[in-house]
Design an enzyme around this catalytic site. Structure first.
Site, short mmCIF file in Angstrom:
data_model
loop_
_atom_site.label_atom_id
_atom_site.label_comp_id
_atom_site.label_asym_id
_atom_site.label_seq_id
_atom_site.Cartn_x
_atom_site.Cartn_y
_atom_site.Cartn_z
N SER A 53 0.83 -1.20 0.00
CA SER A 53 0.00 0.00 0.00
C SER A 53 0.87 1.26 0.00
O SER A 53 1.60 1.52 -0.95
CB SER A 53 -0.95 -0.04 1.20
OG SER A 53 -1.93 0.95 1.12
N HIS A 75 -7.95 -5.29 0.05
CA HIS A 75 -6.70 -4.58 0.36
C HIS A 75 -5.88 -5.45 1.31
O HIS A 75 -5.81 -5.19 2.51
CB HIS A 75 -7.02 -3.22 0.97
CG HIS A 75 -5.85 -2.27 0.98
ND1 HIS A 75 -5.17 -1.90 -0.17
CD2 HIS A 75 -5.22 -1.63 2.00
CE1 HIS A 75 -4.20 -1.07 0.14
NE2 HIS A 75 -4.20 -0.90 1.45
N ASP A 108 -10.05 -4.46 -4.37
CA ASP A 108 -9.44 -3.48 -3.46
C ASP A 108 -10.16 -2.15 -3.61
O ASP A 108 -10.10 -1.51 -4.67
CB ASP A 108 -7.95 -3.32 -3.79
CG ASP A 108 -7.19 -2.52 -2.75
OD1 ASP A 108 -7.81 -1.74 -2.01
OD2 ASP A 108 -5.96 -2.69 -2.68
#
Length: 230
Positions: free
Chosen positions: A117, A204, A171
């Site tokens: 991320s 995610h 995501d």
């Protein structure tokens, strides 16, 4: 200037390669240490470094302080309002870790950087604003390329470090469309070998299939004749 002491997983045999992995927003080096320990069983010669991001106010979370590599103003896909200063600072910190490994005698082509991320975004940004530093590979999980406008303004210089970009199709934090745009951006720059992988239904996070693909990518970058066992 290096931040607080990172989590370090030393090589089990002679140390001949290194991997510096940056966690995501609100996490710490401890969060990804179990995955790095899993990888250390596949790459016994590799040292794994999991730094901790500094505690800074994050605009997206009402200014609350939390571990972050840079401030996040919005989750919209924009180049107009991004924390370039914070990214530059974290890029310099990441390069400090690279320099430590270089000083230990590890050649650039056996040093990997990457993250999840925000950590992935920081790693990609670092490589793109310092393309002269060719490394073994960049592993970007659920990430994106920030400050594309700034990167486009730099003198043309193709990225030559191989890139692995993995992303879940479900995501909704770092949207899958950002992944596609980032991969296309890298391909337009030219030079680097881009390995882009999508994981159907993954949110995610990460998954065993993605980690197996990371192992294969590292094997390919190091040109290891015999593949590690999964």
């Amino acid at each position: 200037m290096l931040a607080s002491t990172p989590i370090i997983i030393e090589a089990a045999v002679q140390h001949t390669a290194s991997f510096i992995f940056l966690h995501g927003l609100g996490d710490s080096g401890h969060g990804w240490a179990p995955v790095m320990r899993q990888l250390s069983k596949k790459f016994r010669f590799m040292k794994f470094i999991c730094p901790h991001a500094p505690q800074i106010p994050v605009t997206l979370n009402s200014g609350m302080k939390m571990p972050a590599w840079y401030d996040i103003y919005t989750l919209s896909d924009t180049d107009e309002n991004e924390d370039e200063t914070g990214l530059q600072k974290s890029a310099n910190a990441l390069l400090d870790y690279v320099k430590v490994e270089q000083a230990a005698g590890i050649p650039n082509e056996r040093i990997f950087i990457g993250g999840f991320s925000q950590g992935a975004a920081t790693s990609l940004f670092t490589a793109l604003v310092h393309p002269d530093i060719k490394l073994g590979g960049i592993i970007a999980l659920s990430g994106y390329i920030p400050c594309r406008k700034l990167i486009k303004s730099l003198p043309p210089h193709p990225l030559t470090t191989p890139v692995f970009a993995g992303h879940g199709t479900a995501d909704f934090v770092v949207q899958y469309s950002w992944h596609r745009k980032s991969v296309e951006f890298l391909r337009q720059l030219g030079g680097a070998r881009i390995t882009a992988k999508s994981y159907e239904g993954m949110q995610h996070s990460s998954c065993e299939e993605e980690i197996a693909d990371v192992v294969e990518f590292i094997n390919g970058c190091l040109a290891i004749p015999e593949k590690t066992e999964l």
